[in-house]
Write a protein that holds these residues in place. Structure first.
Motif, mmCIF file in Angstrom:
data_model
loop_
_atom_site.group_PDB
_atom_site.id
_atom_site.type_symbol
_atom_site.label_atom_id
_atom_site.label_comp_id
_atom_site.label_asym_id
_atom_site.label_seq_id
_atom_site.Cartn_x
_atom_site.Cartn_y
_atom_site.Cartn_z
ATOM 1 N N ALA A 109 53.090 48.231 71.735
ATOM 2 C CA ALA A 109 53.642 48.205 72.916
ATOM 3 C C ALA A 109 52.829 47.869 74.350
ATOM 4 O O ALA A 109 53.470 47.413 75.255
ATOM 5 N N ALA A 110 51.450 47.960 74.143
ATOM 6 C CA ALA A 110 50.659 47.714 75.349
ATOM 7 C C ALA A 110 50.115 46.470 75.047
ATOM 8 O O ALA A 110 49.726 45.754 76.152
ATOM 9 N N ASP A 111 50.514 45.638 74.265
ATOM 10 C CA ASP A 111 50.159 44.427 73.809
ATOM 11 C C ASP A 111 50.935 43.278 74.578
ATOM 12 O O ASP A 111 52.172 43.114 74.169
ATOM 13 N N ASN A 112 50.703 42.775 75.842
ATOM 14 C CA ASN A 112 51.665 41.928 76.523
ATOM 15 C C ASN A 112 52.010 40.742 75.798
ATOM 16 O O ASN A 112 53.186 40.288 75.967
ATOM 17 N N ASN A 113 51.173 39.863 75.062
ATOM 18 C CA ASN A 113 51.608 38.911 74.187
ATOM 19 C C ASN A 113 52.416 39.193 73.215
ATOM 20 O O ASN A 113 53.288 38.410 72.906
ATOM 21 N N MET A 155 55.943 39.895 74.740
ATOM 22 C CA MET A 155 56.431 38.606 75.294
ATOM 23 C C MET A 155 56.925 37.830 74.285
ATOM 24 O O MET A 155 57.804 37.086 74.304
ATOM 25 N N ALA A 156 56.271 37.524 72.980
ATOM 26 C CA ALA A 156 56.398 36.910 71.816
ATOM 27 C C ALA A 156 58.007 37.453 71.580
ATOM 28 O O ALA A 156 58.872 36.918 70.989
ATOM 29 N N LEU A 157 58.048 38.884 71.224
ATOM 30 C CA LEU A 157 59.301 39.521 70.854
ATOM 31 C C LEU A 157 60.323 39.058 71.515
ATOM 32 O O LEU A 157 61.385 39.103 71.270
ATOM 33 N N SER A 158 60.029 39.436 73.083
ATOM 34 C CA SER A 158 61.208 39.145 73.907
ATOM 35 C C SER A 158 61.724 37.765 74.083
ATOM 36 O O SER A 158 62.709 37.470 74.026
#
Length: 89
Positions: free
Chosen positions: A56-60, A63-66
């Motif tokens: 959950a701390a991995d922004n990439n 963003m990919a999931l969102s």
């Protein structure tokens, strides 16, 4: 509904007081909303079980999931718009 007069609704004990384009001219009849059909669509779940909680701390990744969720919802909207015959039919 063009607007909601919340203070007047509170005074009258109503949940809301709708202002419609026809309200002043048609009196109380102008406050009745037009009927419309709604469609609720559920999509396949997005599985995230393979990711550890720290992901959950991995922004990439987030963003990919969102983006995946957004694309799925947008495609569903496009599909429903193609099937729609009219706003009130």
């Amino acid at each position: 509904m063009v607007a909601d007069l919340a203070p007047l609704a509170r005074v009258l004990g109503l949940p809301y007081f709708p202002i419609t384009p026809t309200w002043p001219w048609l009196g109380p009849l102008g406050m009745i909303p037009l009927p419309s059909k709604w469609r609720i669509q559920f999509h396949a779940p997005i599985h995230v079980e393979q990711h550890p909680p720290e992901a959950a701390a991995d922004n990439n990744l987030v963003m990919a999931l969102s983006d995946e969720v957004r694309d799925t919802i947008q495609q569903g909207i496009y599909d429903n718009l193609k099937r729609r015959r009219g706003v009130f039919l």
